[in-house]
Scaffold this motif. Structure first.
Motif, PDB file in Angstrom:
ATOM      1  N   GLU A 259       0.826  -1.203   0.000  1.00  0.00           N
ATOM      2  CA  GLU A 259       0.000   0.000   0.000  1.00  0.00           C
ATOM      3  C   GLU A 259       0.861   1.253   0.000  1.00  0.00           C
ATOM      4  N   GLU A 260       1.928   1.215   0.795  1.00  0.00           N
ATOM      5  CA  GLU A 260       2.835   2.360   0.871  1.00  0.00           C
ATOM      6  C   GLU A 260       3.551   2.585  -0.457  1.00  0.00           C
ATOM      7  N   GLU A 261       3.868   1.489  -1.148  1.00  0.00           N
ATOM      8  CA  GLU A 261       4.540   1.602  -2.439  1.00  0.00           C
ATOM      9  C   GLU A 261       3.668   2.344  -3.445  1.00  0.00           C
ATOM     10  N   LYS A 262       2.401   1.987  -3.529  1.00  0.00           N
ATOM     11  CA  LYS A 262       1.493   2.655  -4.449  1.00  0.00           C
ATOM     12  C   LYS A 262       1.425   4.149  -4.142  1.00  0.00           C
ATOM     13  N   ARG A 263       1.374   4.469  -2.853  1.00  0.00           N
ATOM     14  CA  ARG A 263       1.274   5.871  -2.454  1.00  0.00           C
ATOM     15  C   ARG A 263       2.545   6.645  -2.789  1.00  0.00           C
ATOM     16  N   LYS A 264       3.707   6.038  -2.505  1.00  0.00           N
ATOM     17  CA  LYS A 264       4.971   6.720  -2.752  1.00  0.00           C
ATOM     18  C   LYS A 264       5.234   6.911  -4.247  1.00  0.00           C
ATOM     19  N   VAL A 265       4.859   5.916  -5.044  1.00  0.00           N
ATOM     20  CA  VAL A 265       5.037   6.042  -6.493  1.00  0.00           C
ATOM     21  C   VAL A 265       4.205   7.195  -7.008  1.00  0.00           C
ATOM     22  N   ARG A 266       2.982   7.302  -6.510  1.00  0.00           N
ATOM     23  CA  ARG A 266       2.104   8.375  -6.959  1.00  0.00           C
ATOM     24  C   ARG A 266       2.613   9.744  -6.498  1.00  0.00           C
ATOM     25  N   ILE A 267       3.124   9.803  -5.283  1.00  0.00           N
ATOM     26  CA  ILE A 267       3.693  11.060  -4.791  1.00  0.00           C
ATOM     27  C   ILE A 267       4.906  11.455  -5.622  1.00  0.00           C
ATOM     28  N   ALA A 268       5.741  10.472  -5.952  1.00  0.00           N
ATOM     29  CA  ALA A 268       6.921  10.757  -6.775  1.00  0.00           C
ATOM     30  C   ALA A 268       6.505  11.290  -8.138  1.00  0.00           C
ATOM     31  N   ALA A 269       5.498  10.663  -8.724  1.00  0.00           N
ATOM     32  CA  ALA A 269       4.995  11.146 -10.009  1.00  0.00           C
ATOM     33  C   ALA A 269       4.430  12.550  -9.868  1.00  0.00           C
TER      34      ALA A 269
END
Length: 397
Positions: A259-269
């Motif tokens: 779940e954290e990975e999905k969030r961090k990827v989106r924040i990075a984008a």
């Protein structure tokens, strides 16, 4: 081989500066500033002087937290006749609106069409008439004094936005996500506080931030980090973003690293998207100190630093066999390998749900930077999708 050595040391310096050096420089600059210019402390406004405030909550299918959030809103220490509570629930098709109907203090703005969070914010703000607007998420709890502290920060006329503090609720058994995230946000909060004391905080988190109503700007519907974009646009107009640690929003950490990975990827984008859309802010001659803070605190993290971080290892290997100082570079290589091994072991422990915060730190650090690289791919895939999704947007800041 001299070129590889120069590239190695430049990369090492940028990585160090991004995550540690900037904090040291920032601390020194704040101390120098406050030696010659003491901060001005304004008194807390009396109840009769408090302005009207709108508490603005954007929500999509949040039936599980509506009652708890409303209880938290009504428990805030702020005159009831000066507080409006707005929920915008566009596209929600669960029982969110039904539950809100049981709360007379809640003003609900709803349309069946789902256009994304940013579009909902743009639409909902047309109904707001109060001079100050406080944005918060449905799944966060605000401390009782939050609104008074935020309003207090607005006493300074130059303040156009106030960023509250984000806190991660401690659990009896933290996983890598909640444990690493909590440590990260403590450090991030320290940097934000120092940024604010030097000149201005660099962006706000959607869990809790406030703006002057007249400074709100409509954003493109596909905006990923609406809170960050909005707050920096206000700063670019000559106002400052005050950081208010006394007003905080508490939420649970991510359930797991997936779940954290999905969030961090989106924040990075979203960070990459923000750099492009805020590109005038990259001009140091126009924005001076704000540009310095923005590049040091945000741009480097979201652009070249992750690339340079992972470039250090192969560069170190090359230098080990080509330099005249192999022992020196062997020692540095050993430290790098140790750090990566600690990160890998932290990953293994997280998969087994074993708590070890020492190992979670290198794991979470590497995890964040890997996901910044993944953010490039996410942003490319998202091109052409104008609506976005609320589930991913809720906690991206």
């Amino acid at each position: 081989m001299r070129t590889f050595e120069i590239l190695f040391w430049i990369s090492l310096f940028i990585v160090f500066y991004t995550y540690i050096g900037y904090g040291i420089v920032l601390y020194i600059l704040v101390k120098i500033k406050e030696t010659f210019c003491r901060p001005i402390h304004h008194p807390m406004p009396a109840d009769e002087e408090l302005p009207e405030v709108t508490l603005f909550i954007a929500a999509y299918n949040e039936e599980d937290v509506v009652d708890e959030k409303m209880q938290n809103c009504l428990a805030l220490d702020y005159p009831a006749d000066k507080l409006q509570i707005f929920w915008i629930t566009d596209g929600s098709n669960d029982h969110t609106n039904e539950r809100l109907s049981h709360w007379p203090r809640a003003t609900v703005l709803h349309q069946s069409e789902r256009q994304g969070k940013t579009a909902a914010l743009n639409r909902g703000m047309k109904f707001v008439k109060t001079p100050l607007v406080v944005f918060t998420d449905a799944n966060t709890h605000l401390n009782r004094e939050a609104l008074r502290e935020i309003v207090h920060a607005f006493v300074a006329p130059k303040v156009g936005c106030v960023a509250g503090e984000k806190r991660i609720a401690m659990q009896s058994k933290d996983n890598a996500a909640s444990g690493g995230e909590g440590i990260y946000w403590k450090y991030e909060s320290t940097l934000k506080a120092l940024d604010s004391r030097l000149y201005s905080a660099v962006g706000a988190a959607g869990e809790l931030f406030a703006v002057r109503r007249e400074l709100f700007e409509e954003m493109k519907a596909d905006t990923l980090l609406d809170d960050f974009i909005l707050s920096l646009c206000i700063a670019m107009r000559g106002y400052t973003i005050a950081y208010c640690a006394a007003a905080y929003a508490t939420e649970s950490g991510s359930a797991d690293m997936q779940e954290e990975e999905k969030r961090k990827v989106r924040i990075a984008a979203g960070g990459l998207q923000s750099i492009w859309r805020l590109r005038p802010l990259l001009n140091p001659f126009r924005y001076g100190l704000l540009n310095f803070q923005y590049v040091s605190h945000r741009v480097l993290r979201w652009s070249i630093t992750p690339i340079l971080l992972f470039l250090l290892l192969p560069l170190n290997v090359v230098l080990l066999f080509t330099t005249v100082h192999p022992l020196f570079y062997a020692a540095i290589l050993g430290l790098q390998i140790l750090f990566y091994l600690m990160g890998i072991w932290g990953y293994i422990l997280s998969r087994r749900h074993i708590k070890n915060k020492i190992l979670f730190i290198p794991y979470y650090f590497l995890f964040m930077n890997i996901n910044v690289l993944r953010g490039f791919r996410y942003l490319n895939k998202r091109k052409g999708n104008k609506s976005g999704t609320w589930e991913k947007a809720r906690r991206a800041s």
